[in-house]
Design a protein around this motif. Structure first.
Motif: not given
Length: 227
Positions: A142-156
């Motif tokens: 997402n951050e480096a390459f602009g893909y619409p991914t969802m990185a689920v951590d404890t907050h999300i």
């Protein structure tokens, strides 16, 4: 396609409708139109290292540890040349630093040997790197390459379940549910908005419902009153 539809069908049903979910994202976007990770990095390689180091550590702590490290080693080759002892000394203030130093060296060497020192852009390739799991891969994509991914951590995970946007019993279920219900126009910034909302407003013990832009939509009860 049929397999994906079956997978989505088996997920817990959101407690909010599409319009309400879109409204949450719209509120969060107004607060932060161009969200980015709070980790400091200069290129995809330093991002991979920073995100891998952030496991069970704060972004602030990782940034303090990597400032001097990245000034010396911002490529896989430079990191390998630095050596594990020096890397370990730079990151000794963060949790699990000994194992993380080993992973940084190993992933740097793998990038040199298998990827021509270039960080790959696919999840399947990224998770081959030592210390890189699905969440880290999604952040980098997402951050480096602009893909619409969802990185689920404890907050999300907390925000998705607490608000009713995308319930799930584990991070993978929440990831799939969020990908299913997030409107395309918000997809690129979605995981940043949700992380920041969970980090600063929808906090774990006493969510700041009294200072929340989406409190009237959120299904969490009882709402926390102002101190």
């Amino acid at each position: 396609m049929a397999k994906k539809e079956k997978l989505y069908k088996d997920l817990p049903r959101p407690r909010l409708n599409r319009a309400q979910i879109a409204e949450i994202y719209a509120h969060l976007r107004r607060l932060d139109p161009s969200p980015k990770t709070e980790l400091n990095y200069s290129n995809p390689f330093t991002l991979v290292v920073a995100v891998a180091l952030s496991a069970q550590s704060t972004d602030v702590g990782v940034n303090k540890a990597t400032t001097a490290l990245f000034a010396k080693a911002d490529t896989p080759g430079k990191m390998v040349a630095l050596g594990e002892d020096v890397v370990r000394d730079h990151i000794k203030t963060i949790g699990l630093y000994k194992n993380k130093a080993k992973n940084v060296m190993a992933l740097s060497q793998m990038l040199i040997d298998d990827f021509g020192s270039v960080v790959p852009q696919t999840r399947d390739e990224l998770i081959k790197l030592p210390g890189v799991g699905r969440k880290t891969a999604n952040v980098v994509m997402n951050e480096a390459f602009g893909y619409p991914t969802m990185a689920v951590d404890t907050h999300i995970f907390r925000v998705a379940n607490r608000t009713g946007m995308a319930p799930g019993k584990d991070p993978y279920e929440v990831e799939l549910n969020l990908l299913r219900v997030t409107p395309e126009e918000f997809a690129l910034g979605a995981h940043h908005w949700l992380i920041l909302h969970g980090r600063y407003t929808c906090v774990a013990r006493k969510p700041k419902c009294y200072n929340c832009a989406v409190s009237d939509i959120c299904k969490y009860t009882p709402k926390t009153e102002a101190p």
